[in-house]
Design an enzyme around this catalytic site. Structure first.
Site, PDB file in Angstrom:
ATOM      1  N   ASP A  49      34.512  48.900  36.628  1.00  0.00           N
ATOM      2  CA  ASP A  49      35.876  49.285  36.272  1.00  0.00           C
ATOM      3  C   ASP A  49      36.349  48.534  35.028  1.00  0.00           C
ATOM      4  O   ASP A  49      37.420  48.825  34.490  1.00  0.00           O
ATOM      5  CB  ASP A  49      36.838  49.099  37.442  1.00  0.00           C
ATOM      6  CG  ASP A  49      36.891  47.670  37.969  1.00  0.00           C
ATOM      7  OD1 ASP A  49      36.152  46.805  37.458  1.00  0.00           O
ATOM      8  OD2 ASP A  49      37.669  47.423  38.914  1.00  0.00           O
ATOM      9  N   SER A  50      35.517  47.628  34.539  1.00  0.00           N
ATOM     10  CA  SER A  50      35.766  46.997  33.237  1.00  0.00           C
ATOM     11  C   SER A  50      35.815  48.030  32.125  1.00  0.00           C
ATOM     12  O   SER A  50      36.289  47.741  31.019  1.00  0.00           O
ATOM     13  CB  SER A  50      34.685  45.956  32.934  1.00  0.00           C
ATOM     14  OG  SER A  50      33.384  46.497  33.131  1.00  0.00           O
ATOM     15  N   LYS A 118      30.550  49.448  44.727  1.00  0.00           N
ATOM     16  CA  LYS A 118      30.918  48.027  44.774  1.00  0.00           C
ATOM     17  C   LYS A 118      32.413  47.929  45.002  1.00  0.00           C
ATOM     18  O   LYS A 118      33.194  48.665  44.382  1.00  0.00           O
ATOM     19  CB  LYS A 118      30.541  47.301  43.481  1.00  0.00           C
ATOM     20  CG  LYS A 118      30.908  45.801  43.513  1.00  0.00           C
ATOM     21  CD  LYS A 118      30.320  45.049  42.332  1.00  0.00           C
ATOM     22  CE  LYS A 118      31.077  45.279  41.044  1.00  0.00           C
ATOM     23  NZ  LYS A 118      32.485  44.757  41.091  1.00  0.00           N
ATOM     24  N   GLU A 186      31.536  35.839  41.185  1.00  0.00           N
ATOM     25  CA  GLU A 186      32.089  35.749  39.836  1.00  0.00           C
ATOM     26  C   GLU A 186      32.895  34.472  39.641  1.00  0.00           C
ATOM     27  O   GLU A 186      33.793  34.159  40.417  1.00  0.00           O
ATOM     28  CB  GLU A 186      32.972  36.956  39.517  1.00  0.00           C
ATOM     29  CG  GLU A 186      33.545  36.904  38.098  1.00  0.00           C
ATOM     30  CD  GLU A 186      34.153  38.201  37.614  1.00  0.00           C
ATOM     31  OE1 GLU A 186      34.692  38.201  36.486  1.00  0.00           O
ATOM     32  OE2 GLU A 186      34.097  39.206  38.342  1.00  0.00           O
TER      33      GLU A 186
END
Length: 280
Positions: A49-50, A118, A186
Site C-alpha cells: 500500500d506504499s 498481508k 518493521e
C-alpha cells in the site's frame, strides 16, 4: 531454495519452508515492467500500500483504496512467473470484522491473482488471521511499525524498545499461532528481531530490523534512489536512478529547445529505403 531455481510460482508453503534456510528476498512492485525485472531475483513480490505514497503522492498509506490495490496488483501479476505475489490489504478493508476481511481479501485475490494477502496488526488481528486461513486465504502478518496506525503510534518511530519488547513478542507469537505463514518486522531493534526470529516457527521478514531475520523486504523506489530527500536509516541505496532520470530529462528538454532532437536518425524519409538485391 530461490526464486530463480523454481519453474513455477512459489507458494505460501514454499516461503514458510524457507525458515532458517537461504534468506528470503522481497521487494515492492506496483507495475508490470518492475515486476518483470524482479521475477528472477525475488522469492515474493509485495504489492504494498506504499503505492499510495510512491506513485500517487499521498502523504501516508491511509488514503489507499481497494480499487488502487486491485489496479496495481493486476499489473504486477502480469509481470511475474516465478515469484510469489503478496498484496497489502488497505486501511479500513479488514479491521471491522473477520467477515469484512474475508470479503475484501477474497476480492483482492480473485481480481489480481495474488497468492496471499498481508495485513497489519498483532494479537488484536489474530482472530481475523485465523478466520482467513481457515477459509483458504494465506496471510502474511506485519508487526512493529505499522504504517496504517501511524496516527496512534505518533510517527515513524522505532517500535519494541525497552518495555515495549514483550508486547511485540506476544504479537509475533499470536500471529504465528493464528496461522500466518510469515511475519514482517518493521523498524524494531536488531536484537529483538533476532529474538523473535528464534521464537516463532514462521519466517520473519525484516524491514529496518536485522540481517538475522529469515528474509528482507524494501520499497523498490527507495533502494533504487528515486527519492533524493527521503532516505530512512534502514534503506541502502543500490542505485541513484532519480538523479540519473532527471539528468536524462534535462538533456531531452535541452535538445528539443535547440532543435537537435529529433535528428535525421529519428525521423522518416519520404520513400522507404530500397532493399539490396539478393545474391544468387
Amino acid at each position: 531454495m530461490s526464486a530463480s531455481s523454481q519453474k513455477t510460482a512459489l507458494t505460501a508453503e514454499d516461503i514458510r519452508a524457507m525458515k532458517g534456510r537461504t534468506p528470503i528476498v522481497s521487494l515492492t512492485a506496483y507495475t508490470t515492467p518492475m515486476a518483470q525485472l524482479m521475477d528472477e531475483h525475488c522469492d515474493f513480490v509485495l504489492v504494498g500500500d506504499s503505492v499510495g505514497m510512491v506513485l500517487h503522492g499521498l502523504p501516508s498509506t491511509l488514503g489507499v483504496t481497494m480499487e488502487m490495490m486491485i489496479l496495481h496488483g493486476a499489473a504486477v501479476a502480469r509481470g511475474l512467473k516465478r515469484a510469489m505475489m503478496v498484496i497489502d490489504m488497505p486501511f479500513g478493508s479488514y479491521e471491522q470484522s473477520p467477515a469484512q476481511a474475508f470479503a475484501n481479501a477474497a476480492r483482492l485475490m480473485a481480481e489480481t491473482g495474488a497468492a496471499a494477502v498481508k495485513l497489519e496488526g498483532g494479537e488484536e488481528m489474530a482472530d481475523t488471521i485465523r478466520f482467513l486461513v481457515k477459509r483458504g486465504i494465506p496471510v502474511m502478518a506485519h508487526i512493529g511499525l505499522t504504517p496504517q496506525s501511524i496516527n496512534t503510534l505518533g510517527g515513524y518511530k522505532v517500535q519494541g524498545r525497552d518495555d515495549a519488547a514483550k508486547p511485540l513478542i506476544a504479537d509475533a507469537r499470536a500471529v504465528a499461532e493464528a496461522g500466518a505463514f510469515a511475519v514482517v518486522l518493521e523498524k524494531v531493534p536488531a536484537s529483538l528481531a533476532d529474538q523473535v526470529t528464534e521464537i516463532v516457527d514462521i519466517p520473519t521478514i525484516g524491514i529496518g530490523a536485522s540481517a538475522g531475520c529469515d528474509g528482507q523486504v524494501l520499497v523498490v523506489d527507495d533502494m533504487l534512489g528515486f527519492f533524493g530527500a527521503f532516505k530512512p536509516k534502514f534503506v541502502k541505496r543500490y542505485a541513484e536512478l532519480g538523479p540519473a532520470a532527471e539528468e536524462a530529462i534535462a538533456d531531452y528538454a535541452s535538445e528539443v529547445r535547440a532543435r537537435r532532437f529529433p535528428s535525421a536518425e529519428h525521423t522518416f524519409a519520404d520513400h522507404a529505403p530500397q532493399k539490396a538485391p539478393q545474391q544468387d
